[in-house]
Design a protein around this motif. Structure first.
Motif, PDB file in Angstrom:
ATOM      1  N   GLY B  86       0.819  -1.199   0.000  1.00 17.61           N
ATOM      2  CA  GLY B  86       0.000   0.000   0.000  1.00 17.61           C
ATOM      3  C   GLY B  86       0.858   1.254   0.000  1.00 17.61           C
ATOM      4  N   HIS B  87       0.204   2.418  -0.120  1.00 15.97           N
ATOM      5  CA  HIS B  87       0.941   3.687  -0.155  1.00 15.97           C
ATOM      6  C   HIS B  87       1.586   4.022   1.179  1.00 15.97           C
ATOM      7  CE1 HIS B  87      -0.240   4.690  -4.150  1.00 15.97           C
ATOM      8  NE2 HIS B  87      -1.519   4.440  -3.866  1.00 15.97           N
ATOM      9  N   GLU B  88       0.989   3.479   2.213  1.00 12.46           N
ATOM     10  CA  GLU B  88       1.365   3.870   3.564  1.00 12.46           C
ATOM     11  C   GLU B  88       2.870   3.810   3.819  1.00 12.46           C
ATOM     12  OE1 GLU B  88       0.290   2.461   8.041  1.00 12.46           O
ATOM     13  OE2 GLU B  88      -0.926   1.645   6.389  1.00 12.46           O
ATOM     14  N   VAL B  89       3.471   2.660   3.440  1.00 10.05           N
ATOM     15  CA  VAL B  89       4.889   2.472   3.745  1.00 10.05           C
ATOM     16  C   VAL B  89       5.774   3.456   2.984  1.00 10.05           C
ATOM     17  CG1 VAL B  89       5.209   0.591   2.059  1.00 10.05           C
ATOM     18  CG2 VAL B  89       6.771   0.794   4.007  1.00 10.05           C
ATOM     19  N   GLU B  94       9.169   8.339   2.489  1.00  9.31           N
ATOM     20  CA  GLU B  94       9.399   9.642   1.852  1.00  9.31           C
ATOM     21  C   GLU B  94       9.442  10.775   2.877  1.00  9.31           C
ATOM     22  OE1 GLU B  94       6.828  10.469  -1.568  1.00  9.31           O
ATOM     23  OE2 GLU B  94       7.236   8.421  -2.285  1.00  9.31           O
ATOM     24  N   ARG B  95       8.491  10.730   3.793  1.00  7.69           N
ATOM     25  CA  ARG B  95       8.411  11.776   4.817  1.00  7.69           C
ATOM     26  C   ARG B  95       9.686  11.765   5.672  1.00  7.69           C
ATOM     27  NH1 ARG B  95       3.894  10.039   7.147  1.00  7.69           N
ATOM     28  NH2 ARG B  95       5.058   9.044   8.838  1.00  7.69           N
ATOM     29  N   ASP B  96      10.028  10.563   6.135  1.00  6.37           N
ATOM     30  CA  ASP B  96      11.221  10.429   6.987  1.00  6.37           C
ATOM     31  C   ASP B  96      12.472  10.919   6.249  1.00  6.37           C
ATOM     32  OD1 ASP B  96       9.596   9.314   8.860  1.00  6.37           O
ATOM     33  OD2 ASP B  96      10.484   7.295   8.775  1.00  6.37           O
ATOM     34  N   PHE B  97      12.557  10.544   4.958  1.00 10.29           N
ATOM     35  CA  PHE B  97      13.765  10.858   4.196  1.00 10.29           C
ATOM     36  C   PHE B  97      13.915  12.364   3.986  1.00 10.29           C
ATOM     37  CE2 PHE B  97      16.212  10.856   0.080  1.00 10.29           C
ATOM     38  CZ  PHE B  97      17.390  10.388   0.634  1.00 10.29           C
ATOM     39  N   LYS B  98      12.818  13.032   3.651  1.00 11.41           N
ATOM     40  CA  LYS B  98      12.845  14.482   3.446  1.00 11.41           C
ATOM     41  C   LYS B  98      13.268  15.198   4.727  1.00 11.41           C
ATOM     42  CE  LYS B  98      10.914  15.551  -0.703  1.00 11.41           C
ATOM     43  NZ  LYS B  98      10.391  14.336  -1.376  1.00 11.41           N
ATOM     44  N   GLU B  99      12.713  14.737   5.829  1.00 21.11           N
ATOM     45  CA  GLU B  99      13.036  15.309   7.136  1.00 21.11           C
ATOM     46  C   GLU B  99      14.540  15.140   7.428  1.00 21.11           C
ATOM     47  OE1 GLU B  99      11.403  13.879  11.225  1.00 21.11           O
ATOM     48  OE2 GLU B  99       9.700  14.569  10.015  1.00 21.11           O
ATOM     49  N   LEU B 100      15.012  13.960   7.118  1.00 21.11           N
ATOM     50  CA  LEU B 100      16.412  13.604   7.355  1.00 21.11           C
ATOM     51  C   LEU B 100      17.357  14.501   6.543  1.00 21.11           C
ATOM     52  CD1 LEU B 100      18.354  11.450   8.570  1.00 21.11           C
ATOM     53  CD2 LEU B 100      17.948  10.099   6.521  1.00 21.11           C
TER      54      LEU B 100
END
Lengths: 449, 449
Positions: B86-89, B94-100
């Motif tokens: 699903g899209h969830e993972v 993506e969110r974590d990576f951008k933040e990082l």
């Protein structure tokens, strides 16, 4: 000019002295004759030096030693008598010896050194007299007069560098110089003897001092053998070998002579010729700096027992900076010298002479190596023999190692250790002492038969 | 319980992940899955970790790296897509990576370590999601939550001992634990990565922590080979070898994996099974403490170039107490680590890795060794290769050395050095680098053909 040195068995009797005289006058270049004390005439005989040691020891204990003193003097007297020398020389020897015996005993080491040195000193006087009686000009020279100065270490004196310049002037002396081996004088005028093979040392020092073209060392063997004759019957003789080969062989038990005795000659680049007084016509063995000709890549095989190995293992040892250095510090702290230290990745082995170790030292050492270094395991193994295959030409000879290892393998001898690559002159195999002779024979057969 | 670790190439694509899933669920004991970042799918592909390093470096230079960021995310997205997740993972990744990417850059080492670690971390999240999508309970576990604490050394973190107790509690977790390899957390909550083979290290740490019965290490080779396949075509596979054999082989260039990565498993006595993700039915290679069975005395042959040797000679060296220790002190002073130090009577050789030396170090070192130690000669030789013949059974096997030396001799290879006896597990030959491959082939033919 040549320096010629005779060992004790070459000077043990009138018969021997006649051979010596013939050898010396046979070559006019033989100007400097260095002599030992009279040695054994037959297997059960006692060397004069040993008589002197017993004699000195008794006097130090406050006992009398009339029989021993008589035995010493009789040795010289019987030689002098048989050679038909006049009374003069024996009177001088007797007078000097009596004076010596009753000399100052406050320093026992010095007293013993004086007594021991008299063996060579009196023999030199006697031999000079004999040469003169044969019509050859010859003079006893006292080491103090010649300027052979040494450190004040009775029994292990070291030559002082200025001695070489002093000895150089010996060339100006008339006739043949007969020089006693084994001792020199301290700057305070005390006699101090060299360590074992002391007359060999004197010969090498004189050779260096007078810039001899060769240092001839006359003994009672035809040559240096390629292997110990007690292990292999009638082994090959070595015609020529280098100092380094000699030293490697000596290290592993070759005892023709003590290699360190040659150092003064070695330093001056003087070749050493080893010959037999009883068969001077034979070529003997020549010890030189470099050699061109070679009779095969291997010049000799030697072995010595009495080693032990300490095996230390620790996971990731090779990442631990300073591990090897700390091992060596622990050994130094225990007053031990090591011979070799082959190392793997997680382990290293120390090979050392067993005679340095007693149970207490061993326990302490194992404890330090285990706990101070946090080693995983420390194991000591006793009764290791080192067998050396020696030859300067080996380095560029592919396959010597293979032949040696195969010879040992075919003889079913397990190799505990190999040390090749540091010395370019030898390959060393560690084997169990029980296999030592078998290993030497196998290697001799491979390279010499 | 088993810990199972998959390397990057085993996790590079959806196809690979399906194999991984099958392998894991095939054995209910496989509860702890340690994962790398996605590796190469084909020879010219770029590993996610390498993309991340470039990406982080650009950001540290203040540049943008949109394409690289996209490339990273695309790798995960294509896998997720193909696996029908699903899209969830992917949203989370993506969110974590951008933040990082936009996180604090004041400490560049820590920033890079966070970026690099995300490769494994995101892959673990993705794989857990995939397992769940297949109906198997599986959970991503963050190393900080699991208590995997390490020292604050970015790029070369060391595990802190308390981690093992913390990790022991992972057993209580439900379902399969999917754990990212390569990094842990400092006590301050910062990410710190291990050195190379970091995921192997994590796997070994987890295996130790959970007291696994075996640590399965899945990679892309069928087994550890008896010799480098780049040198010998289709070499034999090793069924079983000991840790020590593995370590000796790794030392000389075997790169199946970095032996030190196994230390945590080794310390806990846990066997390591190396298997191929693509052919899990093959037995692979088992690394154990001790082994009974043996397929011959020699288990493998390894080699590595890039060594140099420093030969020091000094007359009477072996009488000089402390000589070896002083040599090692000079090396330590120059910041150099040595590998081996074979010694003769008047000489010793130091073998060290050439990459530590530049011209300046070399000149200084030679000068110190010559002058401080009053050596007669100091000679450095470059381009030496070490060839190791490895096998625990060799020790009691008379003749292995002979066979090895003969094989080299028959191939006309000169042996510069032999080191046997310290390690009971190997014989080491030093040869010129130009002869390295020839030597390895000759030895392989002797012992395996």
């Amino acid at each position: 000019m040549k320096v010629i040195k005779f060992g004790g068995s070459s000077l043990a009797s009138a018969t021997q002295l006649k051979k010596v005289y013939k050898i010396v006058v046979d070559d006019p270049k033989r100007k400097f004759v260095v002599v030992s004390a009279p040695g054994k005439r037959f297997a059960e005989d006692v060397k004069v030096t040993d008589l002197l040691i017993d004699c000195g020891a008794k006097h130090l204990l406050g006992e009398t030693a009339t029989e021993l003193e008589q035995a010493v003097l009789t040795r010289y007297a019987s030689i002098a008598d048989e050679l038909g020398l006049g009374h003069e020389v024996m009177e001088r020897i007797e007078r000097d010896f009596k004076e010596l015996i009753s000399s100052d005993k406050t320093n026992p080491d010095r007293y013993m050194d004086r007594i021991k040195a008299s063996g060579e000193d009196n023999n030199a006087k006697l031999i000079a007299a004999f040469f003169r009686s044969q019509g050859t000009e010859a003079h006893y020279v006292n080491p103090q007069d010649a300027g052979l100065f040494v450190t004040d270490e009775p029994g292990s004196a070291q030559v002082l560098p200025e001695s070489y310049e002093n000895l150089y002037r010996l060339q100006d002396r008339d006739g043949i110089v007969v020089f006693p081996g084994f001792f020199g004088y301290t700057k305070d005028g005390e006699i101090s003897t060299f360590s074992r093979s002391g007359s060999d040392i004197t010969g090498a020092i004189v050779a260096n001092g007078v810039k001899a073209e060769v240092y001839e060392n006359f003994t009672d063997v035809d040559a240096v053998y390629a292997v110990n004759p007690a292990i292999v019957h009638k082994p090959k003789e070595i015609i020529e070998l280098t100092y380094r080969e000699m030293r490697e062989l000596s290290y592993a038990g070759f005892s023709v002579f003590h290699d360190e005795a040659l150092v003064p000659a070695f330093q001056a680049g003087i070749p050493v010729q080893i010959k037999n007084t009883n068969r001077p016509e034979l070529p003997g063995t020549r010890v030189i700096h470099r050699r061109e000709a070679t009779n095969g890549p291997v010049v000799g095989i030697a072995s010595d027992g009495g080693f032990c190995s300490i095996y230390i293992t620790k996971y990731l040892m090779n990442r631990e900076i300073g591990f090897g250095r700390r091992v060596l510090e622990i050994l130094e702290g225990a007053g031990l010298t090591y011979e070799h230290m082959p190392s793997g990745i997680d382990d290293l082995t120390i090979i050392l002479r067993e005679n340095q170790m007693d149970c207490h030292t061993e326990d302490t050492l194992l404890d330090c190596l285990k706990n101070e270094l946090s080693s995983d395991e420390v194991v000591i193994e006793h009764k290791i023999a080192l067998v050396m295959v020696v030859g300067e030409a080996m380095k560029h000879n592919v396959g010597i190692t293979a032949r040696a290892a195969k010879a040992l393998s075919d003889a079913k001898i397990n190799i505990e250790m190999i040390n090749q690559g540091s010395s370019e002159v030898s390959i060393m195999f560690g084997v169990k002492e029980e296999s030592e002779k078998k290993a030497v024979r196998a290697l001799y057969n491979e390279f010499f038969n």
